[in-house]
Design an enzyme around this catalytic site. Structure first.
Site, PDB file in Angstrom:
ATOM      1  N   ASP A 202       3.432   0.780 -12.716  1.00  0.00           N
ATOM      2  CA  ASP A 202       2.611   0.454 -11.561  1.00  0.00           C
ATOM      3  C   ASP A 202       3.499  -0.482 -10.756  1.00  0.00           C
ATOM      4  OD1 ASP A 202       0.995  -0.892  -9.719  1.00  0.00           O
ATOM      5  OD2 ASP A 202      -0.778  -0.376 -10.871  1.00  0.00           O
ATOM      6  N   HIS A 203       4.068   0.019  -9.659  1.00  0.00           N
ATOM      7  CA  HIS A 203       5.130  -0.769  -9.025  1.00  0.00           C
ATOM      8  C   HIS A 203       4.629  -2.113  -8.486  1.00  0.00           C
ATOM      9  CE1 HIS A 203       3.752   0.937  -5.167  1.00  0.00           C
ATOM     10  NE2 HIS A 203       4.418  -0.033  -4.593  1.00  0.00           N
ATOM     11  N   ASP A 260      -5.717   6.437  -5.109  1.00  0.00           N
ATOM     12  CA  ASP A 260      -4.330   6.134  -4.758  1.00  0.00           C
ATOM     13  C   ASP A 260      -4.007   4.643  -4.909  1.00  0.00           C
ATOM     14  OD1 ASP A 260      -1.756   6.821  -3.674  1.00  0.00           O
ATOM     15  OD2 ASP A 260      -2.372   5.919  -1.767  1.00  0.00           O
ATOM     16  N   HIS A 265      -3.019  -0.177  -8.492  1.00  0.00           N
ATOM     17  CA  HIS A 265      -2.480  -1.435  -7.952  1.00  0.00           C
ATOM     18  C   HIS A 265      -3.540  -2.526  -7.817  1.00  0.00           C
ATOM     19  CE1 HIS A 265       0.667   1.326  -7.237  1.00  0.00           C
ATOM     20  NE2 HIS A 265       0.312   1.719  -6.037  1.00  0.00           N
TER      21      HIS A 265
HETATM   22  C1  BG6 Z   1       1.711   3.943  -3.533  1.00  0.00           C
HETATM   23  C2  BG6 Z   1       0.683   4.780  -2.827  1.00  0.00           C
HETATM   24  O1  BG6 Z   1       1.441   3.874  -4.907  1.00  0.00           O
HETATM   25  O2  BG6 Z   1       1.702   2.628  -2.995  1.00  0.00           O
HETATM   26  C3  BG6 Z   1       0.947   4.817  -1.333  1.00  0.00           C
HETATM   27  O3  BG6 Z   1       0.720   6.101  -3.344  1.00  0.00           O
HETATM   28  C4  BG6 Z   1       1.037   3.411  -0.787  1.00  0.00           C
HETATM   29  O4  BG6 Z   1      -0.057   5.544  -0.651  1.00  0.00           O
HETATM   30  C5  BG6 Z   1       2.014   2.570  -1.612  1.00  0.00           C
HETATM   31  O5  BG6 Z   1       1.486   3.500   0.561  1.00  0.00           O
HETATM   32  C6  BG6 Z   1       1.958   1.117  -1.188  1.00  0.00           C
HETATM   33  O6  BG6 Z   1       3.002   0.426  -1.812  1.00  0.00           O
HETATM   34  P1  BG6 Z   1       3.677  -0.826  -1.099  1.00  0.00           P
HETATM   35  O7  BG6 Z   1       4.646  -1.327  -2.102  1.00  0.00           O
HETATM   36  O8  BG6 Z   1       4.325  -0.289   0.157  1.00  0.00           O
HETATM   37  O9  BG6 Z   1       2.570  -1.774  -0.798  1.00  0.00           O
END
Ligand code: BG6
Length: 515
Positions: A202-203, A260, A265
């Site tokens: 989960d980035h 999503d 997140h």
């Molecule tokens: C991803 C989603 O996991 O996270 C995207 O699939 C979203 O839809 C993105 O735009 C948001 O990540 P960050 O790091 O740009 O906030």
């Protein structure tokens, strides 16, 4: 970095007992894809530049495109030039490029894996690598089964009992679209890899400011005593995105904002804000603490979705001086699509600490700006002394953690307006990462890849957590299907969501923060 910070971090490094990274091969399925070019290869490159990888390593990309090693290197170079945090240094690039390799083939072709094995073994022999392998599945979930089984049949995976030959697998989202499918994906991977070898990314957990939530809470003595229902009025989590759909219609049409962003997140942010102090930093102790929060989420089921959730879709509007077509007019989207691009929720965590404290979450695409923040609002002061006039309430204290952009935190406090009268005004005590530490924060993927290489799973999703969050989300999805499917409010692109989202919080006498 200032001298004092350098000294401090050197002292902390000395105490750091986390395992070191051993020479290994990173094998990326989806090697010719976007994630590899934009995130993964730049992340590995930055780790090399920062001296965090061992000198000996290799990267093998696997993809359908029939590229040679040199073509893969060319794409990697372009990706680094465009997306890397640190610019490309010619002298370092040469050595880096030498370690990049490419194997072309189809994931569902069993023969591919024998060729892959020969190639990996050649590379390991050439660089004298010990055979530790990390497999990154940057591919759709439908390809998880053939890739894991192909690796196993070709004898490319070692069991966890063989620590001298480590095999690990990294899995990208989406891990399912509901509880059943998540379970089935987990079972498929689990047939080949032991849970201790699986790293579900989960980035958001790799973001520096997200990791700082634990430091803020547990490395300071002033917050924890007041971090509960006695002092906190409510918590708001906002993740707004300025971008619309982009080019991801096929995926997003089936997903929508709840799956999503919230399932993964935002629920992870919630876990970090709400969890009990773990008794150690051991990965499973920390993951247990996060998991407990998911277990305590009050379910939102059936007709309750009408009271606790708002889903909406953006319509035509203007954002940053540019016309944005309505979601249904975006390329690849069905003209009658009911996919939500915005969702707002009110939820409760049923435990002692959070009893009665509402958590308001909202996220959406095509909103006025890109901002992720968590705001913890404290209770009002008693209605005496400075808070006696009901027409002019004192603003409550709010602690805001800004995850992006302008990473940092601020505390709103009341202060006296200079002058002979006793008048007060809210002011902000502001801390910005960029001002305090002059080094730019590493990208989430840098930290996460390094952790996998070091065998530290703290920032990864365990199977039970993924399934617990899907169980909670699936109730809402089912509720929408049964009770909320027909009606979908709209919000013009470039605005903060529909009026229904305002009502969700205003009925409780509260307001969304201006982000
Ligand atoms: C991803 C989603 O996991 O996270 C995207 O699939 C979203 O839809 C993105 O735009 C948001 O990540 P960050 O790091 O740009 O906030």
């Amino acid at each position: 970095m200032t001298k004092a910070i350098e000294k401090e971090s050197a002292a902390q490094k000395k105490n750091n007992t986390s395992p070191t990274v051993e020479p290994c091969s990173l094998v990326i399925f989806g090697g010719s894809g976007d994630l590899t070019r934009r995130k993964l290869l730049p992340a590995v490159y930055n780790l090399v530049i920062d001296g965090l990888l061992p000198e000996n390593y290799s990267v093998v990309g696997i993809g359908r495109k029939s590229w040679t090693d040199d073509e893969f290197r060319r794409v990697a170079r372009e990706g680094i030039e465009k997306f890397s945090r640190q610019s490309l240094q010619e002298d370092k690039w040469e050595e880096f490029a030498r370690r990049l390799h490419y194997v072309s083939g189809a994931i569902d072709d069993p023969d591919m894996y024998h060729g892959l094995r020969t190639r990996i073994e050649e590379i390991e022999a050439h660089f004298d690598l010990p055979g530790h392998r990390i497999f990154y599945l940057a591919i759709p979930p439908t390809s998880f089964a053939p890739s894991c089984q192909g690796l196993q049949r070709a004898g490319l995976i070692y069991p966890p009992e063989l620590p001298e030959r480590v095999s690990r697998v990294i899995v990208e989202k989406p891990i399912g679209h509901d509880l059943e499918s998540a379970k089935s994906i987990n079972a498929t991977i689990g047939e080949v890899f032991d849970e201790s070898q699986i790293y579900r990314i989960d980035h958001y957990l790799g973001k520096e400011t997200v990791q700082n939530i634990m430091v803020l809470r547990f490395a300071n003595s002033i917050f924890e005593p007041i971090w509960n229902h006695k002092y906190i009025d409510h918590v708001q989590i906002t993740v707004s995105e300025a971008e619309g759909l982009g080019t991801r219609a096929t995926y997003y049409e089936e997903a929508g904002a709840l799956r999503d962003m919230v399932q993964n997140h935002i629920l992870q942010l919630l876990c970090l804000i709400a969890m009990e102090p773990p008794y150690s930093l051991d990965p499973d102790v920390v993951r247990n603490a996060r998991m407990e929060v998911l277990r305590c989420l009050h379910p939102i089921k059936g007709k309750d979705v009408e009271k606790f959730t708002v889903r909406a879709q953006y319509s035509h509007g203007k954002a940053h001086d540019q016309e944005v077509p309505g979601y249904r007019r975006e390329e690849g989207v069905k003209a009658d699509s009911t996919t939500e691009t915005f969702v707002a929720l009110k939820l409760f965590i049923e435990n002692w600490r959070w009893s009665g404290v509402p958590f308001y979450l909202r996220t959406g695409k095509a909103m006025p700006g890109r901002a992720s923040e968590i705001a913890v609002q404290f209770k009002d002061i008693p209605e005496i002394l400075f808070n006696t006039n009901p027409e002019a309430r004192q603003a409550p204290n709010v602690l805001t953690l800004r995850i992006q952009p302008e990473e940092g935190m601020s505390l709103r406090i009341m202060s006296k307006i200079p002058g002979s009268r006793a008048r007060s005004h809210p002011v902000e005590m502001d801390f910005k990462y960029g001002d305090a530490f002059d080094a730019p924060s590493p990208e989430a993927y840098e930290r996460l890849l390094l952790d996998v290489m070091a065998g530290d799973a703290s920032l990864f999703m365990r199977r039970d957590a993924v399934e617990a969050s899907w169980a909670w989300i699936t109730d809402i999805l089912q509720g929408w299907k049964d009770h909320g499917g027909k009606w979908l409010p709209e919000y013009p692109a470039g605005t903060w969501g529909p009026v229904e989202a305002d009502k969700l919080i205003e009925t409780d006498g509260r307001q969304w923060r201006l982000v």
